[in-house]
Write a protein that holds these residues in place. Structure first.
Motif, short mmCIF file in Angstrom:
data_model
loop_
_atom_site.label_atom_id
_atom_site.label_comp_id
_atom_site.label_asym_id
_atom_site.label_seq_id
_atom_site.Cartn_x
_atom_site.Cartn_y
_atom_site.Cartn_z
N UNK A 73 16.60 -7.79 36.83
CA UNK A 73 16.56 -9.21 37.17
C UNK A 73 15.60 -9.40 38.33
N UNK A 74 14.64 -10.26 38.15
CA UNK A 74 13.62 -10.51 39.17
C UNK A 74 13.02 -9.19 39.68
N UNK A 75 12.67 -8.32 38.74
CA UNK A 75 12.01 -7.04 39.00
C UNK A 75 12.89 -6.02 39.73
N UNK A 76 14.21 -6.26 39.73
CA UNK A 76 15.14 -5.35 40.40
C UNK A 76 16.20 -4.87 39.42
N UNK A 77 16.46 -3.57 39.39
CA UNK A 77 17.55 -3.04 38.57
C UNK A 77 18.87 -3.49 39.19
N UNK A 78 19.69 -4.21 38.41
CA UNK A 78 20.92 -4.79 38.94
C UNK A 78 22.17 -4.32 38.19
N UNK A 79 21.99 -3.55 37.13
CA UNK A 79 23.14 -3.09 36.37
C UNK A 79 22.72 -2.39 35.11
N UNK A 80 23.64 -2.36 34.16
CA UNK A 80 23.46 -1.57 32.96
C UNK A 80 24.16 -2.27 31.80
N UNK A 81 23.58 -2.20 30.62
CA UNK A 81 24.22 -2.69 29.39
C UNK A 81 23.86 -1.71 28.29
N UNK A 82 24.80 -1.46 27.39
CA UNK A 82 24.53 -0.41 26.41
C UNK A 82 25.32 -0.60 25.13
N UNK A 83 24.80 0.05 24.09
CA UNK A 83 25.62 0.37 22.94
C UNK A 83 26.19 1.73 23.29
N UNK A 84 27.44 1.76 23.74
CA UNK A 84 28.06 3.04 24.11
C UNK A 84 28.14 3.96 22.90
N UNK A 85 28.33 3.35 21.74
CA UNK A 85 28.32 4.11 20.50
C UNK A 85 27.73 3.24 19.40
N UNK A 91 29.37 0.84 10.46
CA UNK A 91 28.49 -0.32 10.70
C UNK A 91 28.98 -1.10 11.93
N UNK A 92 29.27 -0.35 13.01
CA UNK A 92 29.87 -0.93 14.21
C UNK A 92 29.25 -0.33 15.46
N UNK A 93 29.08 -1.18 16.48
CA UNK A 93 28.67 -0.70 17.80
C UNK A 93 29.72 -1.13 18.81
N UNK A 94 29.81 -0.36 19.89
CA UNK A 94 30.67 -0.70 21.03
C UNK A 94 29.75 -0.93 22.22
N UNK A 95 29.87 -2.11 22.82
CA UNK A 95 29.02 -2.51 23.94
C UNK A 95 29.76 -2.28 25.25
N UNK A 96 29.05 -1.79 26.24
CA UNK A 96 29.58 -1.65 27.60
C UNK A 96 28.58 -2.20 28.59
N UNK A 97 29.05 -2.56 29.77
CA UNK A 97 28.16 -3.12 30.78
C UNK A 97 28.81 -3.06 32.15
N UNK A 98 27.95 -3.09 33.15
CA UNK A 98 28.38 -3.29 34.54
C UNK A 98 27.21 -3.94 35.27
N UNK A 99 27.56 -4.67 36.32
CA UNK A 99 26.56 -5.43 37.06
C UNK A 99 26.90 -5.40 38.54
N UNK A 100 25.89 -5.28 39.36
CA UNK A 100 26.07 -5.37 40.80
C UNK A 100 26.85 -6.65 41.13
N UNK A 101 27.83 -6.52 42.00
CA UNK A 101 28.69 -7.65 42.34
C UNK A 101 27.89 -8.84 42.87
N UNK A 102 26.83 -8.56 43.62
CA UNK A 102 26.10 -9.67 44.23
C UNK A 102 25.28 -10.47 43.23
N UNK A 103 25.13 -9.98 42.00
CA UNK A 103 24.38 -10.71 40.97
C UNK A 103 25.31 -11.37 39.94
#
Length: 179
Positions: A73-85, A91-103
């Motif tokens: 975000x605005x040229x700064x790494x602020x978290x992560x998002x993924x297809x964990x599997x 025919x299924x994906x599992x999504x996971x994510x985390x984000x810096x609290x300040x964003x």
């Protein structure tokens, strides 16, 4: 760095070793907050931890089993998002994510997850996307609800998060739900 623009000032980038320092900086500054929801946050004490995470993530991507992206975000790494599997058989994906609290609170995760849902259906030909969120993690659960995911159930005693046993709410959305 390979990035996909998904909104104004918002990109997803396949993880790369140069992100390790950014992840460490976030976790070091926000360890108490992140440790409420992420079991690994208490153990992520050095850059080597994240370099190994990135190595495994890239291996999973090469094997077609997962896809892990930094949220930029605005040229700064602020978290992560993924297809964990990525499960081709189901025919299924599992999504996971985390984000810096300040964003948090500005729709960053909602936009990132929305993009991954569309990508799962259009590019990976998946039929279902799932998200597991701790029952008490209301911010994470609101992301699912904003994206019109259906609460499919609660799994009790599903994860040990730094000594606390948590229940998970399971949300799902099917390709047919988007029609």
């Amino acid at each position: 760095m390979f990035t996909l623009n998904i909104g104004p000032d918002l990109q997803l980038a396949i993880v790369q070793p140069s992100f390790a320092r950014h992840y460490l900086d976030i976790v070091t500054a926000e360890r108490a907050y992140l440790s409420k929801w992420l079991p690994w946050a208490t153990h992520a004490n050095n850059e080597a931890f994240f370099l190994e995470f990135i190595r495994k993530s890239l291996q999973g991507y090469a094997e077609g089993k997962s896809m892990t992206c930094a949220i930029v975000y605005q040229h700064t790494v602020v978290g992560n998002v993924s297809f964990n599997s990525i499960d081709q058989e189901l025919k299924k994906v599992v999504v996971g994510y985390w984000l810096s609290e300040k964003y948090q609170g500005s729709g960053i995760v909602t936009k990132a997850v929305s993009f991954l849902i569309e990508y799962a259906f259009s590019e990976l030909s998946m039929d279902k996307v799932e998200i597991y969120a701790a029952v008490d993690n209301t911010a994470s659960r609101r992301v699912c609800e904003r994206l019109n995911m259906v609460l499919e159930g609660i799994i009790s005693n599903d994860e040990n998060v730094n000594g606390e046993i948590v229940d998970h709410a399971i949300y799902g959305i099917h390709r047919t739900d988007l029609r």
